[in-house]
Design a protein around this motif. Structure first.
Motif, PDB file in Angstrom:
ATOM      1  N   PRO A 167       0.795  -1.232   0.000  1.00 38.23           N
ATOM      2  CA  PRO A 167       0.000   0.000   0.000  1.00 38.23           C
ATOM      3  C   PRO A 167       0.824   1.277   0.000  1.00 38.23           C
ATOM      4  CG  PRO A 167       0.039  -0.957   2.188  1.00 38.23           C
ATOM      5  CD  PRO A 167       0.772  -1.917   1.282  1.00 38.23           C
ATOM      6  N   ILE A 168       2.156   1.173   0.082  1.00 39.44           N
ATOM      7  CA  ILE A 168       2.993   2.379   0.127  1.00 39.44           C
ATOM      8  C   ILE A 168       2.891   3.152  -1.180  1.00 39.44           C
ATOM      9  CG2 ILE A 168       5.376   3.182   0.326  1.00 39.44           C
ATOM     10  CD1 ILE A 168       5.918   0.670   2.010  1.00 39.44           C
ATOM     11  N   ILE A 169       2.857   2.418  -2.297  1.00 40.47           N
ATOM     12  CA  ILE A 169       2.790   3.047  -3.620  1.00 40.47           C
ATOM     13  C   ILE A 169       1.422   2.733  -4.215  1.00 40.47           C
ATOM     14  CG2 ILE A 169       3.825   3.105  -5.903  1.00 40.47           C
ATOM     15  CD1 ILE A 169       6.446   2.305  -4.473  1.00 40.47           C
ATOM     16  N   PRO A 170       0.551   3.721  -4.330  1.00 45.64           N
ATOM     17  CA  PRO A 170      -0.835   3.473  -4.760  1.00 45.64           C
ATOM     18  C   PRO A 170      -0.968   3.247  -6.260  1.00 45.64           C
ATOM     19  CG  PRO A 170      -0.515   5.802  -4.347  1.00 45.64           C
ATOM     20  CD  PRO A 170       0.789   5.132  -4.026  1.00 45.64           C
ATOM     21  N   LEU A 171      -0.759   2.008  -6.699  1.00 44.56           N
ATOM     22  CA  LEU A 171      -0.946   1.662  -8.104  1.00 44.56           C
ATOM     23  C   LEU A 171      -2.311   1.035  -8.361  1.00 44.56           C
ATOM     24  CD1 LEU A 171       2.525   0.132  -9.096  1.00 44.56           C
ATOM     25  CD2 LEU A 171       1.597   2.345  -9.739  1.00 44.56           C
ATOM     26  N   GLY A 172      -3.040   0.704  -7.317  1.00 44.78           N
ATOM     27  CA  GLY A 172      -4.324   0.023  -7.466  1.00 44.78           C
ATOM     28  C   GLY A 172      -5.402   0.929  -8.024  1.00 44.78           C
ATOM     29  N   ASN A 173      -6.291   0.347  -8.830  1.00 42.44           N
ATOM     30  CA  ASN A 173      -7.430   1.097  -9.367  1.00 42.44           C
ATOM     31  C   ASN A 173      -8.753   0.368  -9.103  1.00 42.44           C
ATOM     32  OD1 ASN A 173      -7.067  -1.006 -11.166  1.00 42.44           O
ATOM     33  ND2 ASN A 173      -7.163   0.265 -12.999  1.00 42.44           N
ATOM     34  N   MET A 174      -8.693  -0.705  -8.301  1.00 43.62           N
ATOM     35  CA  MET A 174      -9.900  -1.455  -7.968  1.00 43.62           C
ATOM     36  C   MET A 174     -10.304  -1.137  -6.529  1.00 43.62           C
ATOM     37  SD  MET A 174      -9.111  -5.143  -9.745  1.00 43.62           S
ATOM     38  CE  MET A 174     -10.793  -5.732  -9.581  1.00 43.62           C
ATOM     39  N   ALA A 175     -11.512  -1.497  -6.179  1.00 44.17           N
ATOM     40  CA  ALA A 175     -12.027  -1.205  -4.843  1.00 44.17           C
ATOM     41  C   ALA A 175     -11.226  -1.925  -3.756  1.00 44.17           C
ATOM     42  CB  ALA A 175     -13.501  -1.591  -4.752  1.00 44.17           C
ATOM     43  N   ASN A 176     -10.693  -3.097  -4.064  1.00 45.14           N
ATOM     44  CA  ASN A 176      -9.939  -3.848  -3.057  1.00 45.14           C
ATOM     45  C   ASN A 176      -8.461  -3.481  -3.029  1.00 45.14           C
ATOM     46  OD1 ASN A 176      -9.011  -5.013  -5.401  1.00 45.14           O
ATOM     47  ND2 ASN A 176      -9.666  -7.086  -4.914  1.00 45.14           N
ATOM     48  N   GLY A 177      -8.017  -2.498  -3.816  1.00 39.96           N
ATOM     49  CA  GLY A 177      -6.636  -2.051  -3.818  1.00 39.96           C
ATOM     50  C   GLY A 177      -5.774  -2.697  -4.887  1.00 39.96           C
ATOM     51  N   ALA A 178      -6.294  -3.702  -5.586  1.00 41.53           N
ATOM     52  CA  ALA A 178      -5.535  -4.366  -6.652  1.00 41.53           C
ATOM     53  C   ALA A 178      -5.547  -3.505  -7.916  1.00 41.53           C
ATOM     54  CB  ALA A 178      -6.121  -5.741  -6.941  1.00 41.53           C
ATOM     55  N   ARG A 179      -4.752  -3.884  -8.878  1.00 39.63           N
ATOM     56  CA  ARG A 179      -4.679  -3.181 -10.160  1.00 39.63           C
ATOM     57  C   ARG A 179      -5.311  -4.043 -11.235  1.00 39.63           C
ATOM     58  NH1 ARG A 179      -3.716   1.899 -12.099  1.00 39.63           N
ATOM     59  NH2 ARG A 179      -3.163   1.758 -14.274  1.00 39.63           N
ATOM     60  N   LEU A 180      -6.224  -3.477 -12.012  1.00 42.04           N
ATOM     61  CA  LEU A 180      -6.845  -4.211 -13.117  1.00 42.04           C
ATOM     62  C   LEU A 180      -6.041  -3.943 -14.383  1.00 42.04           C
ATOM     63  CD1 LEU A 180      -9.335  -5.985 -13.838  1.00 42.04           C
ATOM     64  CD2 LEU A 180     -10.254  -3.936 -14.856  1.00 42.04           C
ATOM     65  N   LEU A 181      -5.474  -5.003 -14.940  1.00 38.59           N
ATOM     66  CA  LEU A 181      -4.735  -4.918 -16.190  1.00 38.59           C
ATOM     67  C   LEU A 181      -5.605  -5.471 -17.301  1.00 38.59           C
ATOM     68  CD1 LEU A 181      -1.270  -6.227 -14.952  1.00 38.59           C
ATOM     69  CD2 LEU A 181      -2.053  -3.869 -15.118  1.00 38.59           C
ATOM     70  N   GLN A 182      -5.522  -4.866 -18.475  1.00 37.28           N
ATOM     71  CA  GLN A 182      -6.383  -5.259 -19.585  1.00 37.28           C
ATOM     72  C   GLN A 182      -5.548  -5.384 -20.848  1.00 37.28           C
ATOM     73  OE1 GLN A 182      -9.812  -2.757 -20.001  1.00 37.28           O
ATOM     74  NE2 GLN A 182     -10.001  -3.171 -22.167  1.00 37.28           N
ATOM     75  N   ALA A 183      -5.760  -6.469 -21.571  1.00 39.22           N
ATOM     76  CA  ALA A 183      -5.109  -6.662 -22.864  1.00 39.22           C
ATOM     77  C   ALA A 183      -6.176  -7.099 -23.865  1.00 39.22           C
ATOM     78  CB  ALA A 183      -4.015  -7.714 -22.754  1.00 39.22           C
ATOM     79  N   ALA A 184      -6.088  -6.581 -25.066  1.00 38.06           N
ATOM     80  CA  ALA A 184      -7.101  -6.901 -26.074  1.00 38.06           C
ATOM     81  C   ALA A 184      -6.451  -7.038 -27.447  1.00 38.06           C
ATOM     82  CB  ALA A 184      -8.175  -5.823 -26.105  1.00 38.06           C
ATOM     83  N   THR A 185      -7.086  -7.821 -28.276  1.00 39.55           N
ATOM     84  CA  THR A 185      -6.693  -7.927 -29.675  1.00 39.55           C
ATOM     85  C   THR A 185      -7.948  -8.092 -30.519  1.00 39.55           C
ATOM     86  OG1 THR A 185      -5.307  -9.113 -31.261  1.00 39.55           O
ATOM     87  CG2 THR A 185      -6.341 -10.440 -29.556  1.00 39.55           C
ATOM     88  N   THR A 186      -7.920  -7.517 -31.680  1.00 40.57           N
ATOM     89  CA  THR A 186      -9.057  -7.619 -32.590  1.00 40.57           C
ATOM     90  C   THR A 186      -8.551  -8.048 -33.952  1.00 40.57           C
ATOM     91  OG1 THR A 186     -11.139  -6.409 -32.498  1.00 40.57           O
ATOM     92  CG2 THR A 186      -9.539  -5.494 -33.833  1.00 40.57           C
ATOM     93  N   PHE A 187      -9.301  -8.882 -34.621  1.00 42.80           N
ATOM     94  CA  PHE A 187      -8.866  -9.455 -35.891  1.00 42.80           C
ATOM     95  C   PHE A 187     -10.059  -9.973 -36.651  1.00 42.80           C
ATOM     96  CE2 PHE A 187      -8.606 -12.504 -32.459  1.00 42.80           C
ATOM     97  CZ  PHE A 187      -9.357 -13.564 -32.923  1.00 42.80           C
ATOM     98  N   ARG A 188      -9.842 -10.253 -37.937  1.00 46.53           N
ATOM     99  CA  ARG A 188     -10.827 -10.988 -38.737  1.00 46.53           C
ATOM    100  C   ARG A 188     -10.332 -12.409 -38.842  1.00 46.53           C
ATOM    101  NH1 ARG A 188     -15.032  -9.770 -41.929  1.00 46.53           N
ATOM    102  NH2 ARG A 188     -14.587  -7.533 -41.939  1.00 46.53           N
ATOM    103  N   SER A 189     -11.182 -13.355 -38.423  1.00 39.62           N
ATOM    104  CA  SER A 189     -10.751 -14.764 -38.443  1.00 39.62           C
ATOM    105  C   SER A 189     -10.558 -15.232 -39.879  1.00 39.62           C
ATOM    106  CB  SER A 189     -11.751 -15.637 -37.696  1.00 39.62           C
ATOM    107  OG  SER A 189     -13.017 -15.558 -38.296  1.00 39.62           O
ATOM    108  N   GLU A 190      -9.686 -16.198 -40.008  1.00 37.75           N
ATOM    109  CA  GLU A 190      -9.374 -16.735 -41.337  1.00 37.75           C
ATOM    110  C   GLU A 190     -10.517 -17.609 -41.845  1.00 37.75           C
ATOM    111  OE1 GLU A 190      -5.661 -18.750 -40.886  1.00 37.75           O
ATOM    112  OE2 GLU A 190      -4.591 -16.930 -40.327  1.00 37.75           O
ATOM    113  N   PRO A 191     -10.608 -17.818 -43.125  1.00 35.32           N
ATOM    114  CA  PRO A 191     -11.646 -18.700 -43.692  1.00 35.32           C
ATOM    115  C   PRO A 191     -11.259 -20.169 -43.484  1.00 35.32           C
ATOM    116  CG  PRO A 191     -10.353 -17.758 -45.456  1.00 35.32           C
ATOM    117  CD  PRO A 191      -9.854 -17.133 -44.184  1.00 35.32           C
ATOM    118  N   PHE A 192     -11.395 -20.639 -42.241  1.00 38.55           N
ATOM    119  CA  PHE A 192     -10.912 -21.973 -41.887  1.00 38.55           C
ATOM    120  C   PHE A 192     -11.887 -23.073 -42.223  1.00 38.55           C
ATOM    121  CE2 PHE A 192     -12.670 -19.842 -38.137  1.00 38.55           C
ATOM    122  CZ  PHE A 192     -13.654 -20.726 -37.747  1.00 38.55           C
ATOM    123  N   ASN A 193     -13.131 -22.786 -42.614  1.00 39.01           N
ATOM    124  CA  ASN A 193     -14.108 -23.838 -42.925  1.00 39.01           C
ATOM    125  C   ASN A 193     -13.833 -24.489 -44.252  1.00 39.01           C
ATOM    126  OD1 ASN A 193     -15.415 -23.500 -40.556  1.00 39.01           O
ATOM    127  ND2 ASN A 193     -17.045 -22.231 -41.376  1.00 39.01           N
TER     128      ASN A 193
END
Length: 193
Positions: A167-193
Protein backbone atom coordinates in the motif's frame (compact mmCIF):
# COMPACT_ATOMS: atom_id res chain seq x y z
CA UNK A 1 50.51 25.94 52.05
CA UNK A 2 47.49 27.16 50.30
CA UNK A 3 44.44 25.06 49.60
CA UNK A 4 43.26 24.81 46.01
CA UNK A 5 39.64 25.85 45.94
CA UNK A 6 37.69 24.70 42.90
CA UNK A 7 36.37 27.47 40.77
CA UNK A 8 32.59 27.23 40.46
CA UNK A 9 32.71 28.60 36.88
CA UNK A 10 34.80 25.74 35.48
CA UNK A 11 31.86 23.29 34.78
CA UNK A 12 30.04 26.00 32.82
CA UNK A 13 33.17 26.72 30.80
CA UNK A 14 33.69 23.01 30.16
CA UNK A 15 30.07 22.53 28.98
CA UNK A 16 30.34 25.52 26.61
CA UNK A 17 33.59 24.13 25.28
CA UNK A 18 32.01 20.69 24.81
CA UNK A 19 28.98 22.22 23.05
CA UNK A 20 31.26 24.27 20.76
CA UNK A 21 33.28 21.17 19.85
CA UNK A 22 30.11 19.14 19.22
CA UNK A 23 28.65 21.84 16.93
CA UNK A 24 31.85 22.19 14.94
CA UNK A 25 32.31 18.42 14.48
CA UNK A 26 31.17 17.46 10.94
CA UNK A 27 32.21 13.80 11.11
CA UNK A 28 28.62 12.51 11.20
CA UNK A 29 27.08 15.11 8.90
CA UNK A 30 27.01 12.74 5.96
CA UNK A 31 25.18 10.11 7.98
CA UNK A 32 22.59 12.63 9.12
CA UNK A 33 22.10 14.00 5.60
CA UNK A 34 21.70 10.47 4.24
CA UNK A 35 19.14 9.73 6.97
CA UNK A 36 17.07 12.68 5.70
CA UNK A 37 17.23 11.58 2.07
CA UNK A 38 17.20 7.78 2.49
CA UNK A 39 13.43 7.32 2.82
CA UNK A 40 12.45 9.39 -0.25
CA UNK A 41 15.26 7.78 -2.25
CA UNK A 42 14.23 4.25 -1.27
CA UNK A 43 10.55 5.02 -2.02
CA UNK A 44 11.58 6.34 -5.43
CA UNK A 45 13.59 3.18 -6.20
CA UNK A 46 10.77 0.97 -4.92
CA UNK A 47 8.28 2.87 -7.11
CA UNK A 48 10.46 2.30 -10.18
CA UNK A 49 10.60 -1.42 -9.38
CA UNK A 50 6.81 -1.65 -8.91
CA UNK A 51 6.16 0.18 -12.17
CA UNK A 52 8.60 -2.13 -13.95
CA UNK A 53 6.82 -5.19 -12.54
CA UNK A 54 3.51 -3.77 -13.72
CA UNK A 55 4.83 -3.27 -17.27
CA UNK A 56 6.35 -6.78 -17.24
CA UNK A 57 3.04 -8.34 -16.11
CA UNK A 58 1.11 -6.27 -18.65
CA UNK A 59 3.44 -7.30 -21.47
CA UNK A 60 3.13 -10.95 -20.42
CA UNK A 61 -0.66 -10.70 -20.42
CA UNK A 62 -0.64 -9.14 -23.90
CA UNK A 63 1.60 -11.92 -25.19
CA UNK A 64 -0.70 -14.55 -23.69
CA UNK A 65 -3.79 -12.96 -25.25
CA UNK A 66 -2.15 -12.68 -28.69
CA UNK A 67 -1.03 -16.33 -28.60
CA UNK A 68 -4.40 -17.65 -27.40
CA UNK A 69 -6.31 -15.45 -29.86
CA UNK A 70 -4.30 -16.98 -32.69
CA UNK A 71 -6.11 -20.26 -31.94
CA UNK A 72 -9.41 -18.46 -32.60
CA UNK A 73 -8.10 -16.60 -35.66
CA UNK A 74 -6.96 -19.83 -37.35
CA UNK A 75 -10.04 -21.83 -36.32
CA UNK A 76 -8.17 -24.27 -34.08
CA UNK A 77 -10.21 -23.28 -31.02
CA UNK A 78 -13.51 -23.69 -32.87
CA UNK A 79 -12.60 -27.02 -34.51
CA UNK A 80 -11.34 -28.55 -31.26
CA UNK A 81 -14.40 -27.40 -29.25
CA UNK A 82 -12.18 -25.45 -26.85
CA UNK A 83 -14.01 -24.24 -23.74
CA UNK A 84 -13.75 -20.80 -22.18
CA UNK A 85 -11.79 -22.33 -19.26
CA UNK A 86 -9.33 -23.92 -21.69
CA UNK A 87 -9.00 -20.61 -23.53
CA UNK A 88 -8.15 -18.87 -20.23
CA UNK A 89 -5.63 -21.61 -19.47
CA UNK A 90 -4.06 -21.04 -22.89
CA UNK A 91 -3.65 -17.34 -22.07
CA UNK A 92 -1.94 -18.21 -18.78
CA UNK A 93 0.36 -20.80 -20.34
CA UNK A 94 1.48 -18.44 -23.10
CA UNK A 95 2.15 -15.54 -20.74
CA UNK A 96 5.82 -15.31 -19.81
CA UNK A 97 5.03 -14.20 -16.24
CA UNK A 98 2.96 -16.26 -13.83
CA UNK A 99 -0.67 -15.23 -14.31
CA UNK A 100 -3.25 -16.71 -11.95
CA UNK A 101 -6.01 -18.40 -13.93
CA UNK A 102 -8.49 -18.63 -11.09
CA UNK A 103 -10.92 -15.81 -10.36
CA UNK A 104 -8.26 -13.21 -11.24
CA UNK A 105 -8.72 -13.59 -15.01
CA UNK A 106 -11.85 -12.96 -17.03
CA UNK A 107 -12.18 -13.00 -20.81
CA UNK A 108 -14.61 -11.07 -23.01
CA UNK A 109 -15.11 -12.44 -26.53
CA UNK A 110 -17.23 -10.57 -29.07
CA UNK A 111 -17.83 -11.08 -32.78
CA UNK A 112 -19.49 -9.20 -35.59
CA UNK A 113 -19.69 -9.12 -39.37
CA UNK A 114 -17.99 -5.70 -39.63
CA UNK A 115 -15.43 -3.79 -37.54
CA UNK A 116 -18.12 -1.29 -36.57
CA UNK A 117 -20.23 -4.08 -35.06
CA UNK A 118 -17.75 -4.48 -32.19
CA UNK A 119 -18.17 -2.39 -29.06
CA UNK A 120 -15.50 -3.01 -26.41
CA UNK A 121 -16.75 -4.01 -22.98
CA UNK A 122 -15.33 -2.46 -19.83
CA UNK A 123 -13.33 -4.68 -17.51
CA UNK A 124 -14.03 -2.55 -14.45
CA UNK A 125 -17.53 -1.99 -13.07
CA UNK A 126 -18.58 1.34 -11.55
CA UNK A 127 -18.21 -0.11 -8.05
CA UNK A 128 -14.51 -0.91 -8.66
CA UNK A 129 -14.88 -4.67 -9.09
CA UNK A 130 -13.97 -6.77 -12.12
CA UNK A 131 -16.72 -7.32 -14.69
CA UNK A 132 -17.84 -10.87 -15.40
CA UNK A 133 -16.39 -12.46 -18.51
CA UNK A 134 -18.12 -14.01 -21.48
CA UNK A 135 -20.13 -17.13 -20.72
CA UNK A 136 -19.43 -19.93 -18.27
CA UNK A 137 -16.16 -21.85 -18.08
CA UNK A 138 -17.77 -24.92 -19.70
CA UNK A 139 -19.11 -23.04 -22.74
CA UNK A 140 -17.33 -23.57 -26.03
CA UNK A 141 -15.41 -20.63 -27.46
CA UNK A 142 -17.07 -21.10 -30.85
CA UNK A 143 -20.38 -19.99 -29.29
CA UNK A 144 -18.92 -16.49 -28.92
CA UNK A 145 -16.43 -16.31 -31.81
CA UNK A 146 -18.86 -17.19 -34.58
CA UNK A 147 -17.99 -18.76 -37.93
CA UNK A 148 -15.03 -18.13 -40.22
CA UNK A 149 -14.19 -14.69 -41.67
CA UNK A 150 -15.84 -12.65 -38.90
CA UNK A 151 -14.39 -9.82 -36.83
CA UNK A 152 -13.52 -10.95 -33.30
CA UNK A 153 -12.47 -8.93 -30.26
CA UNK A 154 -10.79 -10.80 -27.40
CA UNK A 155 -10.28 -8.83 -24.18
CA UNK A 156 -8.57 -10.27 -21.11
CA UNK A 157 -9.05 -8.60 -17.73
CA UNK A 158 -6.56 -9.52 -15.02
CA UNK A 159 -6.65 -8.59 -11.34
CA UNK A 160 -3.01 -8.01 -10.31
CA UNK A 161 -2.83 -8.31 -6.53
CA UNK A 162 0.70 -7.01 -5.87
CA UNK A 163 -0.35 -3.34 -5.46
CA UNK A 164 -2.94 -4.45 -2.90
CA UNK A 165 -0.17 -6.05 -0.82
CA UNK A 166 2.10 -2.98 -1.10
CA UNK A 167 0.00 0.00 0.00
CA UNK A 168 2.99 2.38 0.13
CA UNK A 169 2.79 3.05 -3.62
CA UNK A 170 -0.83 3.47 -4.76
CA UNK A 171 -0.95 1.66 -8.10
CA UNK A 172 -4.32 0.02 -7.47
CA UNK A 173 -7.43 1.10 -9.37
CA UNK A 174 -9.90 -1.45 -7.97
CA UNK A 175 -12.03 -1.20 -4.84
CA UNK A 176 -9.94 -3.85 -3.06
CA UNK A 177 -6.64 -2.05 -3.82
CA UNK A 178 -5.54 -4.37 -6.65
CA UNK A 179 -4.68 -3.18 -10.16
CA UNK A 180 -6.84 -4.21 -13.12
CA UNK A 181 -4.74 -4.92 -16.19
CA UNK A 182 -6.38 -5.26 -19.58
CA UNK A 183 -5.11 -6.66 -22.86
CA UNK A 184 -7.10 -6.90 -26.07
CA UNK A 185 -6.69 -7.93 -29.67
CA UNK A 186 -9.06 -7.62 -32.59
CA UNK A 187 -8.87 -9.46 -35.89
CA UNK A 188 -10.83 -10.99 -38.74
CA UNK A 189 -10.75 -14.76 -38.44
CA UNK A 190 -9.37 -16.74 -41.34
CA UNK A 191 -11.65 -18.70 -43.69
CA UNK A 192 -10.91 -21.97 -41.89
CA UNK A 193 -14.11 -23.84 -42.92
Amino acid sequence: MQKNIANPGIPAIRSRSLLRRWCSDTGGASAIEFAFTALPFLLFIFGIMMTGLQFFTMNSLEHGVESAARLVRTGQAQNSNMTVAQFKQSICQNASAPIACDSHLSVHIQQGAQWSDITPEACLKNDGTMANGTGANGDTVSTYTGAASVVVLVTACYQWDLPKNVPIIPLGNMANGARLLQAATTFRSEPFN
